[in-house]
Write a protein that holds these residues in place. Structure first.
Motif, PDB file in Angstrom:
ATOM      1  N   GLN A 115      99.836 -15.454 120.507  1.00  0.00           N
ATOM      2  CA  GLN A 115      99.548 -16.220 121.713  1.00  0.00           C
ATOM      3  C   GLN A 115      99.169 -15.307 122.878  1.00  0.00           C
ATOM      4  O   GLN A 115      98.226 -15.592 123.622  1.00  0.00           O
ATOM      5  CB  GLN A 115     100.751 -17.083 122.095  1.00  0.00           C
ATOM      6  N   ARG A 117      97.910 -12.277 122.655  1.00  0.00           N
ATOM      7  CA  ARG A 117      96.621 -11.650 122.354  1.00  0.00           C
ATOM      8  C   ARG A 117      95.470 -12.610 122.580  1.00  0.00           C
ATOM      9  O   ARG A 117      94.354 -12.190 122.909  1.00  0.00           O
ATOM     10  CB  ARG A 117      96.621 -11.137 120.915  1.00  0.00           C
ATOM     11  N   ARG A 118      95.715 -13.915 122.415  1.00  0.00           N
ATOM     12  CA  ARG A 118      94.675 -14.902 122.702  1.00  0.00           C
ATOM     13  C   ARG A 118      94.437 -15.046 124.199  1.00  0.00           C
ATOM     14  O   ARG A 118      93.326 -15.354 124.631  1.00  0.00           O
ATOM     15  CB  ARG A 118      95.065 -16.248 122.099  1.00  0.00           C
ATOM     16  N   ASN A 122      90.824 -12.932 127.107  1.00  0.00           N
ATOM     17  CA  ASN A 122      90.113 -14.196 127.052  1.00  0.00           C
ATOM     18  C   ASN A 122      90.342 -14.994 128.344  1.00  0.00           C
ATOM     19  O   ASN A 122      89.395 -15.244 129.087  1.00  0.00           O
ATOM     20  CB  ASN A 122      90.591 -15.008 125.841  1.00  0.00           C
ATOM     21  N   HIS A 152      87.506 -13.767 120.262  1.00  0.00           N
ATOM     22  CA  HIS A 152      87.933 -14.934 121.026  1.00  0.00           C
ATOM     23  C   HIS A 152      86.994 -16.130 120.897  1.00  0.00           C
ATOM     24  O   HIS A 152      87.411 -17.264 121.142  1.00  0.00           O
ATOM     25  CB  HIS A 152      88.075 -14.567 122.507  1.00  0.00           C
TER      26      HIS A 152
END
Length: 361
Positions: A115, A117-118, A122, A152
């Protein structure tokens, strides 16, 4: 207490007034980030509270060691051992396409989690202070920008390359279709900085954190890059957290300003208020120490006396009191002032405006 500024006390359990999440993209509340070393505990952030407004530019200023970059790394959840966030929270307010807001407490996420890293790169992106050490020397500029698109946005390599050329062109990179295949050492400082900005903007983030992005550049290149960032900020509708030592850049870029000193917020106010009616003695001292057009040639600049204390030191009372020209004995050296809100919505931490004392911790 000053008679010139109307103030209102912050409640014991509420350091500052809580604005609607709709008006802010990120909120920091009582953030403490410490580094536990063999020399002792360095309290890099010692109770930082402020808001990053949505679709505006927030400038962060202060001397080296005040916690500007550590705040940025704390938001990105990139603090590495021996450092860690020991208290407080960072709240991200996501806004959906239909205008609904979803809250994510970033300080609850593991920095290696899927989560986080997203979100990182991004929704929240960062331009680091020195592009030559931030760009990987063994990958081309195009490869490093394309990675964000593929990770992403799920596009293939060919489409990622096309988008990389497009974003390089948008940040004013000359010969973008050639630069995309070059390595960092083949570019000038200004071109590397544009490449870093392009990487940060690749996924159109909601918040861009720019950590002194123009410090090592000549004034002409700096002006060009600032114009590019301001233009893209307006086009994309993102927020920018702009960290710098240069108050001239702050005057040009920022809508609001946070002044930090030794891991705490000294003052937060709109940019015009900071320059024309600063409240905190530290803010006034910063402004007195820089040259201004129109000053008499015989008028000397007034530096801030003393130096920033050692981060391992534990100062009793207000952290600025050993250097303050308005120091009040048995007041400033005894307690830490709490944050006070003025009638016009500005935040200041000083006993000149309130006798409110910050609670321990």
């Amino acid at each position: 207490m000053s008679d010139q500024v109307g103030v209102k006390e912050a409640g014991a359990d509420q350091q500052v007034e809580q604005p609607s999440p709709q008006s802010n993209i990120v909120e920091l509340r009582n953030l403490h980030t410490y580094f536990f070393t063999d020399l002792g505990v360095a309290r890099a952030l010692n109770g930082v509270t402020y808001d990053i407004p949505r679709e505006k530019v927030l400038g962060i200023v202060g001397e080296s060691g005040c916690g500007k970059s550590v705040t940025a790394l704390s938001i990105m959840n990139l603090i590495q051992p021996p450092g860690r966030i020991v208290k407080g929270e960072v709240m991200l307010h996501r806004r959906d396409a239909d205008g609904a807001t979803t809250d994510v407490r970033l300080t609850d996420l593991n920095r290696h989690s899927i989560q986080m890293r997203r979100i990182r790169g991004n929704e929240i992106a960062m331009i680091f202070q020195e592009p030559m050490t931030s760009l990987n020397p063994v990958y081309t500029i195009g490869d490093q920008i394309s990675e964000a698109f593929m990770l992403h946005q799920g596009v293939d390599r060919e489409e990622a390359r096309r988008r990389s050329i497009n974003i390089l062109d948008r940040v004013g990179m000359p010969y973008a279709d050639t630069v995309v295949d070059q390595y960092p050492h083949q570019l000038s400082g200004g071109m590397r900085q544009r490449a870093m900005i392009a990487m940060g903007l690749s996924c159109a983030p909601s918040l861009l954190i720019a950590d002194e992005p123009t410090t090592a550049l000549d004034v002409t290149t700096e002006a060009q890059i600032l114009d590019v960032m301001r233009g893209l900020q307006s086009d994309i509708g993102m927020s920018i957290m702009f960290i710098t030592h240069d108050l001239g850049v702050i005057a040009q870029m920022a809508d609001e300003v946070v002044v930090m000193y030794l891991g705490r917020v000294a003052e937060q106010a709109p940019v015009d208020s900071i320059f024309y009616d600063p409240l905190h003695p530290y803010t006034r001292a910063l402004l007195r120490s820089i040259p201004r057009v129109g000053r008499g040639t015989k008028e000397r600049l007034k530096p801030i006396r003393g130096v920033v204390p050692n981060p391992y030191s534990n100062i009793t009372g207000c952290p600025f009191h050993p250097r303050c020209d308005e120091f009040m004995a048995d007041v400033c050296d005894v307690n830490v002032p709490g944050i006070t809100m003025t009638d016009d919505g500005r935040a200041v931490r000083c006993f000149l405006y309130s006798d409110r004392v910050e609670k321990n911790g």
